[in-house]
Design a protein around this motif. Structure first.
Motif, PDB file in Angstrom:
ATOM      1  N   ALA A 182       0.842  -1.205   0.000  1.00  0.00           N
ATOM      2  CA  ALA A 182       0.000   0.000   0.000  1.00  0.00           C
ATOM      3  C   ALA A 182       0.880   1.259   0.000  1.00  0.00           C
ATOM      4  CB  ALA A 182      -0.930  -0.001   1.210  1.00  0.00           C
ATOM      5  N   TRP A 183       1.962   1.214   0.740  1.00  0.00           N
ATOM      6  CA  TRP A 183       2.891   2.351   0.786  1.00  0.00           C
ATOM      7  C   TRP A 183       3.393   2.665  -0.623  1.00  0.00           C
ATOM      8  CZ3 TRP A 183       7.485   4.476  -0.374  1.00  0.00           C
ATOM      9  CH2 TRP A 183       8.049   5.452   0.468  1.00  0.00           C
ATOM     10  N   LEU A 184       3.831   1.609  -1.311  1.00  0.00           N
ATOM     11  CA  LEU A 184       4.402   1.813  -2.652  1.00  0.00           C
ATOM     12  C   LEU A 184       3.360   2.303  -3.645  1.00  0.00           C
ATOM     13  CD1 LEU A 184       6.826  -1.234  -2.675  1.00  0.00           C
ATOM     14  CD2 LEU A 184       7.473   1.187  -2.915  1.00  0.00           C
ATOM     15  N   TRP A 185       2.139   1.802  -3.497  1.00  0.00           N
ATOM     16  CA  TRP A 185       1.071   2.264  -4.384  1.00  0.00           C
ATOM     17  C   TRP A 185       0.799   3.753  -4.140  1.00  0.00           C
ATOM     18  CZ3 TRP A 185      -3.962   4.212  -3.966  1.00  0.00           C
ATOM     19  CH2 TRP A 185      -4.730   4.163  -5.149  1.00  0.00           C
ATOM     20  N   TYR A 186       0.743   4.130  -2.888  1.00  0.00           N
ATOM     21  CA  TYR A 186       0.525   5.527  -2.491  1.00  0.00           C
ATOM     22  C   TYR A 186       1.644   6.394  -3.096  1.00  0.00           C
ATOM     23  CZ  TYR A 186      -1.077   8.887   1.222  1.00  0.00           C
ATOM     24  OH  TYR A 186      -1.605   9.932   1.952  1.00  0.00           O
ATOM     25  N   TYR A 187       2.855   5.928  -2.943  1.00  0.00           N
ATOM     26  CA  TYR A 187       4.031   6.670  -3.396  1.00  0.00           C
ATOM     27  C   TYR A 187       4.084   6.763  -4.925  1.00  0.00           C
ATOM     28  CZ  TYR A 187       9.013   7.745  -4.020  1.00  0.00           C
ATOM     29  OH  TYR A 187      10.194   8.322  -4.386  1.00  0.00           O
ATOM     30  N   ARG A 188       3.846   5.631  -5.609  1.00  0.00           N
ATOM     31  CA  ARG A 188       4.018   5.588  -7.064  1.00  0.00           C
ATOM     32  C   ARG A 188       2.812   6.109  -7.813  1.00  0.00           C
ATOM     33  NH1 ARG A 188       7.038  -0.088  -6.780  1.00  0.00           N
ATOM     34  NH2 ARG A 188       9.121   0.793  -6.436  1.00  0.00           N
ATOM     35  N   VAL A 189       1.611   5.622  -7.413  1.00  0.00           N
ATOM     36  CA  VAL A 189       0.425   5.965  -8.199  1.00  0.00           C
ATOM     37  C   VAL A 189      -0.127   7.332  -7.779  1.00  0.00           C
ATOM     38  CG1 VAL A 189      -1.892   5.232  -8.888  1.00  0.00           C
ATOM     39  CG2 VAL A 189      -0.072   3.528  -8.552  1.00  0.00           C
ATOM     40  N   VAL A 190      -0.332   7.518  -6.493  1.00  0.00           N
ATOM     41  CA  VAL A 190      -0.912   8.795  -6.046  1.00  0.00           C
ATOM     42  C   VAL A 190       0.121   9.916  -6.170  1.00  0.00           C
ATOM     43  CG1 VAL A 190      -1.957  10.063  -4.128  1.00  0.00           C
ATOM     44  CG2 VAL A 190      -2.534   7.648  -4.500  1.00  0.00           C
ATOM     45  N   GLY A 191       1.325   9.667  -5.660  1.00  0.00           N
ATOM     46  CA  GLY A 191       2.324  10.742  -5.601  1.00  0.00           C
ATOM     47  C   GLY A 191       3.280  10.763  -6.776  1.00  0.00           C
ATOM     48  N   GLU A 192       3.154   9.781  -7.674  1.00  0.00           N
ATOM     49  CA  GLU A 192       3.988   9.716  -8.882  1.00  0.00           C
ATOM     50  C   GLU A 192       5.474   9.876  -8.573  1.00  0.00           C
ATOM     51  OE1 GLU A 192       2.031  12.399 -11.601  1.00  0.00           O
ATOM     52  OE2 GLU A 192       0.430  10.944 -11.939  1.00  0.00           O
ATOM     53  N   GLU A 193       5.883   9.282  -7.458  1.00  0.00           N
ATOM     54  CA  GLU A 193       7.287   9.246  -7.025  1.00  0.00           C
ATOM     55  C   GLU A 193       7.885  10.639  -6.834  1.00  0.00           C
ATOM     56  OE1 GLU A 193       9.738   6.381  -8.984  1.00  0.00           O
ATOM     57  OE2 GLU A 193       8.055   5.011  -9.313  1.00  0.00           O
ATOM     58  N   ARG A 194       6.978  11.609  -6.699  1.00  0.00           N
ATOM     59  CA  ARG A 194       7.419  12.990  -6.558  1.00  0.00           C
ATOM     60  C   ARG A 194       7.284  13.450  -5.107  1.00  0.00           C
ATOM     61  NH1 ARG A 194       3.291  16.321  -7.294  1.00  0.00           N
ATOM     62  NH2 ARG A 194       2.277  14.754  -8.564  1.00  0.00           N
ATOM     63  N   CYS A 195       6.374  12.778  -4.379  1.00  0.00           N
ATOM     64  CA  CYS A 195       6.054  13.245  -3.033  1.00  0.00           C
ATOM     65  C   CYS A 195       6.623  12.289  -1.992  1.00  0.00           C
ATOM     66  CB  CYS A 195       4.544  13.289  -2.845  1.00  0.00           C
ATOM     67  SG  CYS A 195       3.678  14.212  -4.116  1.00  0.00           S
TER      68      CYS A 195
END
Ligand code: WTA
Length: 651
Positions: free
Chosen positions: A398-411
């Protein structure tokens, strides 16, 4: 808890270069803060105290002991009023026209912007009106409100006149509300006609009326108009908020409060007994709320900050109301749910209000993750700069999904560990200065001293796993259990002498990072809502057909944990689907919808030791379907009951 949720993940997401460049807590600054807070806590916190407004600045900073009768005092000769830091100061410093609360309705066509000046005026009018009713310093006022601006106004108005607020989550039943009002001896209740969530209405005033039948201490009820639904008004007792406010003095002098005067009570679940009234005091709480909100969320003036919690929980207190408002932030307050009108709502709101900082719970992330990327990608989300998580362990997936999909590895993602008792965040990365590891809350904040101990209280060194304790005080710490200091000592300082016991287990890796594994006591965490299994058990046995009940947590893909109940019926009662549905509804009505059982198993008997103690370890394993590891059952009074429970496990 389910081990797959806590799979070790060795991936390190480094400090994002751009985040590091923009953050105001650099690697060096963080190290300096950690050092200074450890070497000279009085100097460090004495300086940090200046982030809030004081009528009399404190000269004494830290005076705390975790031994014997446990005394925790911070800033003890300081005088202040919490509402001044959140309101007056911003007007004086030219921030009156800045939006303080950005409200987004359950209905996507409804929103409202309340500036600091407007908020100040609304708080002062309500404060004056409460004073006119005879409510003042030290009185407990219960707040049972939907997620509307008036909820924050009510909290701040209490703080303004020195009344101690006790917010009760709007999803709680009349019974749960009544027991919290009774425990606090509240003299007043602030509520609304109805709440709205996911297109449905919640009958708050009707619930309150029912609760108040058992609450003779409540002399005044202040009712906000929200949906305009018709409600009963008791003459003499009930007042329309708007009418009171219209006639109220617009000037409301802030009550001078000692730093250690009580500010609020918030009830939370423990291993045993009824929920405890966690008491926070004024000075230390406000310093902690402001400090952590600024450093963890890297808050910068002008940014739009959104925490999706409800003000009925501590996250709403510290990170929707007091922290952001003390820092002059624009705090978004959302009345609705992530799935209404559809499951792209969060991201639609992010775009609509150009949200920069977004703080939510793993359960919401997991639920949205299941719907795939499409609802997320429908919206731009390019205003987002930082993502936060709170309330339960976040699994690396879930962490990685949040980071990659929601935050696009920018946040950067800040996984923030804390509790109602801690007042604010204790373990979390500071964005831009701590490398992230998906699933780890990483390192303690400056001034926080976590440790791991074994079951005998022996301190464990290095990479290891154990019970999470905190060995020294921090300003935001709870001071006592309302009306029961002995219970405070018993609950938090007697398991491991001289240390604050969190009730959580954790692993610490080679880099000193903390990985919270979940509760080690009889508290469960259902969709980020903390619940005592004892509370659900006592609701079940209150049913006339139930003889005995044992409740444990079970792994749940979305909610983290689900509620698994073993129920023994009275002699002569027959299990049936109808009774099953009746019991589910019964618990909902007794406690609230968040306590709805996920599974009920009919248990002719419960596994007990010869002295009659229920062996919950075994019940947890059966609920989790971990049938190989049931352990030694030979000490049971009747080992055969285990075979029956295994054979008839549900789900
Ligand atoms: C759990 C909520 C893992 C933990 C602020 C704690 C977490 C309980 C995290 C407190 C996290 C909270 N990682 N577990 N980031 N945050 N918890 O009082 O078990 O409602 O003891 O406060 O939630 O829940 P409470």
């Amino acid at each position: 808890m389910d081990t797959h949720l806590h799979a070790h993940h060795d991936e390190v997401i480094g400090i994002k270069a751009d985040a590091a460049a923009r953050t105001h807590v650099s690697v060096e600054r963080r190290q300096a803060m950690v050092r200074e807070a450890a070497v000279d806590p009085n100097g460090f916190w004495g300086k940090e105290a200046n982030r809030i407004s004081w009528m009399v600045k404190p000269s004494k900073i830290k005076n705390t002991s975790f031994h014997d009768d446990v005394q925790i005092k911070w800033f003890e000769d300081g005088i202040l009023n919490a509402s001044v830091s959140c309101l007056d100061r911003h007007l004086e410093e030219g921030r009156g026209d800045r939006v303080a609360i950005l409200w987004e309705g359950d209905d996507p066509s409804m929103d409202e912007r309340v500036t600091y000046r407007e908020l100040y005026n609304r708080v002062c009018r309500l404060g004056s009106a409460m004073r006119r009713l005879g409510i003042g310093k030290g009185d407990v006022v219960t707040i049972y409100m939907p997620m509307i601006v008036d909820a924050a106004v009510a909290m701040l108005a209490c703080a303004r006149i020195g009344a101690i607020h006790s917010v009760v989550f709007g999803g709680f039943s009349p019974d749960s509300l009544a027991s919290r009002i009774q425990d606090g001896n509240s003299v007043a209740l602030i509520t609304a006609d109805e709440g709205r969530r996911g297109g449905r209405s919640v009958p708050l005033k009707a619930n309150a009326d029912q609760a108040l039948l058992e609450c003779p201490t409540v002399k005044h009820v202040i009712v906000a108009r929200n949906t305009d639904a018709p409600v009963n008004m008791h003459p003499g007792r009930d007042h329309w908020w708007a009418t009171l406010a219209r006639h109220a003095d617009p000037v409301c002098q802030p009550e001078p409060m000692n730093a250690e005067d009580p500010m609020f009570i918030l009830y939370t679940s423990g291993s045993t007994g009824k929920p405890k009234g966690v008491l926070h005091t004024t000075g230390g709480y406000m310093v902690w709320a402001s400090f952590t909100h600024e450093v963890v969320f890297d808050y910068r003036p002008g940014e739009i900050y959104w925490c999706t919690a409800d003000v009925g929980w501590v996250t709403g207190h510290t990170y929707i109301v007091y922290g952001p408002l003390a820092n002059g932030a624009t705090t978004l307050m959302f009345e609705g749910v992530p799935s209404y009108p559809d499951n792209s709502r969060f991201w639609q709101v992010v775009d609509k209000h150009q949200v920069n900082i977004f703080y939510t719970a793993p359960t919401a992330i997991r639920a949205l993750m299941r719907e795939g990327e499409k609802p997320v990608k429908r919206w731009r989300r390019d205003s987002l700069r930082l993502l936060g998580s709170v309330g339960e362990p976040i699994n690396p997936e879930a962490w990685l999904w949040y980071y990659r999909v929601v935050g696009e590895e920018r946040c950067p993602v800040v996984d923030t560990w804390w509790q109602t008792e801690t007042g604010g965040i204790l373990i979390s990365p500071l964005p831009g200065s701590v490398a992230q590891k998906p699933g780890s809350a990483t390192l303690p904040l400056p001034g926080v001293k976590p440790a791991l101990v074994d079951n005998d209280g022996k301190l464990l060194e290095g990479a290891t796993e154990g019970n999470l304790v905190i060995t020294d005080s921090w300003p935001g710490q709870m001071r006592t259990v309302f009306g029961d200091h002995e219970r405070f000592i018993q609950t938090y300082f007697s398991t491991f002498k001289g240390m604050y016991f969190t009730g959580d287990g954790a692993r610490r890796d080679e880099d000193g990072y903390y990985w919270i594994t979940g509760r080690v006591d009889d508290v469960i965490n259902v969709a980020g809502h903390r619940m005592g299994t004892a509370e659900v058990e006592s609701a079940l046995v209150a049913h006339p057909k139930v003889a005995e009940a044992a409740v444990v947590g079970m792994p749940h893909e979305i909610k983290g944990q689900g509620i698994y109940c073993y129920v023994t019926l009275n002699a002569g009662e027959e299990p049936s689907d109808a009774l099953l549905a009746e019991l589910r509804n019964w618990v909902r009505r007794e406690i609230g919808p968040i306590a709805t059982p996920d599974a009920i198993q009919w248990a002719p008997g419960l596994p007990k030791t010869r002295s009659g103690k229920i062996m919950r370890r075994i019940l947890r394993k059966i609920a989790a379907n971990e049938l190989d590891g049931l352990g030694d059952t030979s000490t049971l009074a009747d080992p055969a009951v285990v075979d029956d429970l295994v054979a008839n496990r549900v789900m």
